[in-house]
Design a protein around this motif. Sequence first.
Motif, short mmCIF file in Angstrom:
data_model
loop_
_atom_site.label_atom_id
_atom_site.label_comp_id
_atom_site.label_asym_id
_atom_site.label_seq_id
_atom_site.Cartn_x
_atom_site.Cartn_y
_atom_site.Cartn_z
N ASP A 244 1.10 -1.16 -0.19
CA ASP A 244 -0.16 0.15 -0.10
C ASP A 244 0.93 1.61 0.29
O ASP A 244 2.08 1.29 0.78
CB ASP A 244 -0.98 -0.17 1.01
N ASP A 245 0.39 2.19 -1.16
CA ASP A 245 0.80 3.53 -0.62
C ASP A 245 0.88 4.49 0.51
O ASP A 245 -0.79 4.66 0.95
CB ASP A 245 0.60 3.92 -1.99
N ALA A 246 1.27 4.91 1.50
CA ALA A 246 1.28 5.84 2.33
C ALA A 246 0.97 6.97 2.21
O ALA A 246 0.51 7.74 3.15
CB ALA A 246 2.88 5.75 3.14
N PHE A 247 1.21 7.18 1.08
CA PHE A 247 1.18 8.64 -0.03
C PHE A 247 -0.12 8.37 -0.41
O PHE A 247 -0.44 9.65 -1.24
CB PHE A 247 2.03 9.46 -0.14
N ALA B 196 9.18 11.32 -0.11
CA ALA B 196 11.31 10.78 0.15
C ALA B 196 11.10 11.26 0.86
O ALA B 196 12.64 10.47 1.67
CB ALA B 196 11.65 11.51 -1.18
N ARG B 197 10.60 11.67 1.88
CA ARG B 197 11.35 12.08 3.67
C ARG B 197 10.93 10.84 3.86
O ARG B 197 9.57 10.42 4.17
CB ARG B 197 10.72 13.23 4.51
N ASP B 198 12.26 10.93 5.24
CA ASP B 198 11.46 9.86 6.13
C ASP B 198 11.34 10.87 7.69
O ASP B 198 11.73 11.71 8.17
CB ASP B 198 12.87 8.87 7.20
N VAL C 200 5.83 14.44 14.06
CA VAL C 200 4.97 13.55 13.41
C VAL C 200 3.96 11.59 13.25
O VAL C 200 2.96 11.46 12.64
CB VAL C 200 3.87 14.04 11.81
N GLY C 201 5.19 11.64 13.47
CA GLY C 201 5.70 9.63 13.05
C GLY C 201 5.39 9.37 11.37
O GLY C 201 5.86 9.97 11.09
N PRO C 202 5.36 8.52 11.16
CA PRO C 202 5.64 7.48 10.33
C PRO C 202 4.03 8.00 9.86
O PRO C 202 2.86 8.34 10.15
CB PRO C 202 5.62 6.26 9.94
N PRO C 203 3.32 8.29 7.92
CA PRO C 203 2.88 8.56 7.68
C PRO C 203 1.41 7.43 7.84
O PRO C 203 0.21 8.06 7.81
CB PRO C 203 2.81 8.90 5.72
N GLU C 204 1.21 6.80 7.61
CA GLU C 204 0.73 5.54 8.61
C GLU C 204 -0.30 5.52 10.09
O GLU C 204 -1.11 5.55 9.60
CB GLU C 204 1.21 4.10 8.53
#
Length: 826
Positions: free
Chosen positions: A2-5, A20-22, A28-32
Amino acid sequence: MDDAFSFLPPGGQTGAEIRARDWSGTSVGPPERWPQSLRSALSLMLSCPTAMFLAWGPDLLCFYNDAYRPILGYRLPTALGHPFREVWASIWDEIGPLVDATLAGQSQTLTDVMLDLSREGRPEQGWWSFTYSPVYDEAGAVSGLFCVTAETTARVLGERRLRESEDHFRHTVELNPQVPWTCDPDGNIISYSNRWLELTGQAPGEPDGSGWAKSLHPDDVPWTMTVFASCLASGEPVDVNYRIRIAHTGEYRWMRARARARRNEGGAIVRWYGVVEDIHDRKLAEDRLQEMNATLERRVADALAQRKLWADVFETTDALVAALDPDYRVLAVNRAYADEFESIYGVPIAAGDNLLDRLEAHPDHREAARAVWSRALGGEEFTLVETFGDPERKRPAYELRFTTLRDAEGRRIGAFQYAQDVTERLRSQEQLARAEEALRHAQKMEAVGQLTGGVAHDFNNLLTIIRSSVEFLRRPNLPEERRSRYLEAVSDTVDRAARLTSQLLSFARRQPLKPEVFDLGERLRGVADMLNAVTGARIRIVAELPDTPCHVRVDPSQFETALVNLAVNARDAVEGEGTLTLRLTCGAAMPSIRGHAGAAGPFAAISVADDGSGIAPEHLSRIFEPFYTTKEVGKGTGLGLSQVIGFAKQSGGDIDVASRVGRGTTFTLYLPHVEPPEPEIRPEDEASEAPVEERSLCVLVVEDNLDVGRFCTQLLEDLGHSIVWAHNAEAALAEFERVPFRFDAVFSDVVMPGMGGVELARRLKADHPNLPVILTTGYSDVLAQDDAHGFELVRKPYSAEQVARALRTVLTRRRPSASIRRAPGL
């Protein structure tokens, strides 16, 4: 995987950097784990073309869209995902209170704020407008702030320069010894120089409206106001004399008030510009002259026999006074005239001398004097102004008045000249003219600024789409689906740019037209169905059309575009629900519109009426200006009605508008009515003939622009044709002289150095009547003024299909008829 974005819109440089950013090590933590409120805000912001940023979370991490990137300047590499306070540390003292208030739940709006943004690492003053809004999370708590920003530096500096220009103009007006003034179309005074207050003793604001009349002599008020009202009604220049009371002496002095109307493009008066000058001394001199003339007429009969005139009568004025008999002999001169004459010509003049004899050494002046005095001696009474270019002259300019002299029995015995120095008056008039020209120039620059600003805004938007799409198309690993999407975006944007230039040329009446004669009633019945798709199902379209045909000769494509523009305006006026009425009247006269004279016609009158909100009176005079719109941002370009009036004017008609706020608006388009065309007679065999077979042609391309020429030749070669390219019309004629009958068709630009494309086409047609010639142009003044050139026209920017279709069309027209092909012996 799955695309987190997946919630981010496709495309965009900032979107790519977010992906591209980690984000794991940030607050805010990971995008998930990003909340839906953050995802929605980011999706909205990245999709918007307006500059925006989002500060989120306890650290107020910085997010922004592509439009905001230039504002960051040198901060750009370290801005994304960093605390907002660190990013804008250099101006935190100014924006910190805004941030605190917004996080407390209060939206903030600031306009034209001066900030030192240091975008390039050095102090940089700029002016900005900000709208800060709190962003709430799923629990209803403020989790960040959202800002929409726009730089207003250019406008602020432009307004500053305009104020300086207005201040300069105001000082120029105040130094004028006359009294410049302006009034509105109803005659209400709205501006004047302080000179009026100094003369009359009125307080600032007291002359406004009709208050200026309080300074007039009571006997002069009725007829002064009558003349003023008559000029306001007719639009004729104002020229009236009256007396005003001078404050510091209590005496009344004669003044002359003159004014001319300034009209808008539609011919309606928008303002009157005038000047008041002191003519008291001249008025008294004229009165004395009248008395003197009466005395002279009574006494000249007794003095003729003795040639002895009483010069003391003339010495009561410092003007130049002389009288001649029908043989150009001097009856009398005063000392001022005699001194001036001797200073110019070096010889004296006195009673009994012949004026023409005294000017014998100056033949040019002698003939000029004969010409003007012969008119006066013939009984004509007139006034003229004579100016001299020599700056050393004591009196560089005169006003010469000639009057008939009669004896006691009323017989004409000569002519009388009264010459008054008007040098200062002419200088004052020149100063006023320069001031008026400066004002007209400022107004013209304002209109040019509005037009160029609108064009730049729209074209920069279109170019942004094209540039971004081309950058992505260069990527070797771009998916085919996105490649098709970007190609369609480029194609659609080119079409929109072509429509934009077409609308601008239509407004300027420079659009090359392709007129046809057709029945308006039949065309309107077909267009009514198309308008349903434009207006929507909730708007009822009523067509009131006559049963008899009504023909016009106009460009059908431009006509339908004009109707669509009027229908879109009506749709927006009724806010999606209401009635739109199309009405056609044939054989009508065209009334006077916006101050222009009407015409008997006959005209076809097409009315488009709605029952919407109407147009406010203050907007009616500007609705046809390009880029002028009262709609919200993004709801209209302001070019629709400009296209309509340009099309109407270029087609020999006009457009009128009537509107009442809350009751609706009616636009009436007038087009010249013409007789129906003669029926086209075609042999039956030709009518049923099959289309021309596609084949390879030898085409002569005439194009002076190297880039366009390379593209055009490549396009035609890809269509399967062989090409010869000539860089101008003269080279094209040389190709024909070298190898006659070599070419199957000619594809020529219109605007070229030397001979133009239309002249080339006509010369080729004269020598090769059956040779197909196709013209192409992005704009041509020649084609805009002459739509009867008779050649096929392809407008730039063109596509391969348009060029191929034009070739098929001209080849079909060249095809010989069936009767000729079956002729015996061929």
